[in-house]
Design an enzyme around this catalytic site. Structure first.
Site, PDB file in Angstrom:
ATOM      1  N   ARG A  85      15.990 -38.344 -11.930  1.00  0.00           N
ATOM      2  CA  ARG A  85      15.440 -39.596 -12.424  1.00  0.00           C
ATOM      3  C   ARG A  85      16.530 -40.373 -13.166  1.00  0.00           C
ATOM      4  O   ARG A  85      17.600 -39.840 -13.424  1.00  0.00           O
ATOM      5  CB  ARG A  85      14.214 -39.351 -13.308  1.00  0.00           C
ATOM      6  CG  ARG A  85      14.453 -38.203 -14.295  1.00  0.00           C
ATOM      7  CD  ARG A  85      13.766 -38.388 -15.567  1.00  0.00           C
ATOM      8  NE  ARG A  85      14.137 -39.635 -16.208  1.00  0.00           N
ATOM      9  CZ  ARG A  85      15.271 -39.821 -16.873  1.00  0.00           C
ATOM     10  NH1 ARG A  85      16.198 -38.874 -16.984  1.00  0.00           N
ATOM     11  NH2 ARG A  85      15.525 -40.982 -17.451  1.00  0.00           N
ATOM     12  N   ALA A  91      17.916 -44.644 -13.142  1.00  0.00           N
ATOM     13  CA  ALA A  91      18.265 -45.544 -12.035  1.00  0.00           C
ATOM     14  C   ALA A  91      19.566 -45.167 -11.302  1.00  0.00           C
ATOM     15  O   ALA A  91      19.560 -45.011 -10.070  1.00  0.00           O
ATOM     16  CB  ALA A  91      18.305 -46.977 -12.554  1.00  0.00           C
ATOM     17  N   GLN A 149      10.318 -38.261 -21.507  1.00  0.00           N
ATOM     18  CA  GLN A 149      11.765 -38.199 -21.261  1.00  0.00           C
ATOM     19  C   GLN A 149      12.550 -38.293 -22.574  1.00  0.00           C
ATOM     20  O   GLN A 149      13.631 -37.726 -22.706  1.00  0.00           O
ATOM     21  CB  GLN A 149      12.207 -39.339 -20.328  1.00  0.00           C
ATOM     22  CG  GLN A 149      11.707 -39.226 -18.900  1.00  0.00           C
ATOM     23  CD  GLN A 149      10.406 -39.972 -18.695  1.00  0.00           C
ATOM     24  OE1 GLN A 149       9.577 -40.046 -19.598  1.00  0.00           O
ATOM     25  NE2 GLN A 149      10.211 -40.516 -17.510  1.00  0.00           N
ATOM     26  N   ASP A 185      16.307 -50.600 -15.203  1.00  0.00           N
ATOM     27  CA  ASP A 185      16.118 -50.113 -13.824  1.00  0.00           C
ATOM     28  C   ASP A 185      16.336 -51.205 -12.786  1.00  0.00           C
ATOM     29  O   ASP A 185      16.738 -50.921 -11.653  1.00  0.00           O
ATOM     30  CB  ASP A 185      14.731 -49.490 -13.682  1.00  0.00           C
ATOM     31  CG  ASP A 185      14.681 -48.178 -14.444  1.00  0.00           C
ATOM     32  OD1 ASP A 185      14.527 -48.225 -15.677  1.00  0.00           O
ATOM     33  OD2 ASP A 185      14.876 -47.124 -13.817  1.00  0.00           O
TER      34      ASP A 185
HETATM   35  O1  MRU Z   1      11.014 -43.024 -14.910  1.00  0.00           O
HETATM   36  P1  MRU Z   1      12.421 -42.688 -15.289  1.00  0.00           P
HETATM   37  O2  MRU Z   1      12.508 -41.470 -16.144  1.00  0.00           O
HETATM   38  O3  MRU Z   1      13.337 -42.647 -14.106  1.00  0.00           O
HETATM   39  O4  MRU Z   1      12.847 -43.938 -16.163  1.00  0.00           O
HETATM   40  C1  MRU Z   1      14.163 -44.115 -16.480  1.00  0.00           C
HETATM   41  C2  MRU Z   1      14.394 -45.285 -17.340  1.00  0.00           C
HETATM   42  O5  MRU Z   1      13.550 -46.121 -17.563  1.00  0.00           O
HETATM   43  C3  MRU Z   1      15.755 -45.453 -17.861  1.00  0.00           C
HETATM   44  O6  MRU Z   1      15.722 -46.209 -19.025  1.00  0.00           O
HETATM   45  C4  MRU Z   1      16.591 -46.182 -16.840  1.00  0.00           C
HETATM   46  O7  MRU Z   1      16.572 -45.585 -15.585  1.00  0.00           O
HETATM   47  C5  MRU Z   1      17.914 -46.429 -17.334  1.00  0.00           C
HETATM   48  S1  MRU Z   1      19.100 -45.439 -16.527  1.00  0.00           S
HETATM   49  C6  MRU Z   1      20.127 -44.620 -17.269  1.00  0.00           C
END
Ligand code: MRU
Length: 350
Positions: free
Chosen positions: A44, A46, A204, A245
């Site tokens: 997970r 981005a 997270q 993202d």
């Molecule tokens: O749903 P997730 O855990 O993939 O969400 C991730 C985020 O919202 C992060 O802030 C984002 O991907 C920034 S990347 C380092």
């Protein structure tokens, strides 16, 4: 810690959904398995899902090449190879629709596939796809380093930060986005204090951010998401720093659900709100946040946690995974190319 380990014919994905309780690696050898790992948040963040998507295309190309069993050299294979690969690209892109990095990286790997698709030798088709995926990974590592430097430059004196979700090394191919900046400041010797939101519903922030910061020796305090405005005001937070993202050309940005209230509170309190993301998160095709697709996840994620019900079973619930913060609330966006100051962003050329 890296989110991946590459072998000759597979990618080992560190299952982030099990951290920090358990360090479990999942072996991925196909695009379908990769799409499953992405949708299930085993990988997970981005930039990390972009890298995973590109590698998924390579692994699928290897499967297609394998199934040709030497027949490829005798006829025109280009169209059938790419048709088979396109189905996998669709699957990967659909696994998580919000992060721009995923579709972007899949498109790059597909481009490498299309260029070599006519090669008689299957290896001459798959090797450049693998090389492209690894280049995306390597470039992302460099993006993390550059963003950390620019972020430290932007935050020249601040010591008290609030962050949301997880934006560290496991979410990227390198040292992270927002968290990479905080770690860079910490490593420079400036004492900092970080408040990490737990990040409902999948935690997270609690499971990954607080864990990673503590492992790195950064003073961190975990708070429930709804304590953020209180903490910002009473603990004199000096900046809110998050990842993103998908960023539209005008600077509107999608990030983990709960980011918008942080930006609103920051504005009211006069605290800078800064997003850190590589240029691969900018979607030049999106003029504004209205065009950003928002992933809706299963209500089950709200109704229970790891099998334990926390609400009446079957209760109607909504579970948007991201929200959109309008550019008027964004003080600056840090990319590997520099510091872009708001609120009037023009990111079309980034
Ligand atoms: O749903 P997730 O855990 O993939 O969400 C991730 C985020 O919202 C992060 O802030 C984002 O991907 C920034 S990347 C380092």
């Amino acid at each position: 810690m890296d989110p991946f380990r590459l072998t000759d014919d597979a990618l080992l994905v560190l299952d982030q959904s099990a951290l920090p309780r358990e360090e479990r690696w999942v072996e991925v050898r196909s695009a379908a398995k990769m799409a499953e790992a992405i949708a299930g948040l085993r990988v997970r963040g981005a930039p990390a899902i972009g890298i995973a998507g590109a590698i998924g295309i390579w692994l699928e190309a290897e499967r297609i090449a394998e199934s040709e069993g030497g027949r490829a050299a005798r006829g025109s294979v280009s169209a059938s190879r790419m048709k088979a690969l396109e189905a996998s690209a669709d699957l990967l892109r659909a696994a998580r629709p919000t992060a721009a990095n995923l579709a972007w990286a899949v498109a790059r790997a597909m481009g490498a596939g299309a260029r070599g698709a006519a090669a008689a030798d299957p290896r001459a088709w798959t090797a450049p796809i693998r090389a492209e995926a690894l280049a995306i990974w390597e470039e992302d590592r460099g993006h993390s380093r550059a963003m950390a430097r620019y972020g430290r430059q932007l935050f020249a004196t601040e010591r008290r930060f609030l962050t949301h979700c997880h934006t560290g090394g496991l979410a990227t191919g390198g040292g992270g986005t927002a968290l990479g900046v905080l770690l860079e400041i910490h490593r420079s010797g400036r004492p900092i204090q970080v408040w990490a939101t737990e990040t409902r519903p999948l935690l997270q922030g609690a499971r990954l951010t607080a864990w990673e910061l503590e492992n790195e020796g950064v003073p961190v305090r975990l708070i429930v998401d709804s304590a953020a405005a209180y903490v910002m005001e009473r603990r004199k937070v000096e900046a809110v720093v998050v990842g993103a993202d998908r960023i539209a050309r005008n600077g509107d940005l999608a990030n983990k659900i709960g980011t918008l209230p942080l930006a609103l509170a920051a504005r009211d309190l006069g605290i800078p709100f800064v997003a850190v993301a590589p240029s691969t998160t900018i979607d030049p095709g999106c003029a504004s946040g209205d065009e950003i697709p928002i992933e809706e996840r299963s209500p089950e994620e709200l109704l229970g946690y790891q099998g334990i019900p926390v609400a009446p079973s079957g209760l109607p619930a909504e579970n948007p995974a991201f929200d959109v913060t309008p550019c008027r609330l964004v003080t600056a966006i840090v990319t590997e190319r520099g510091i872009h100051r708001g609120p009037a962003f023009d990111l079309g050329g980034c």
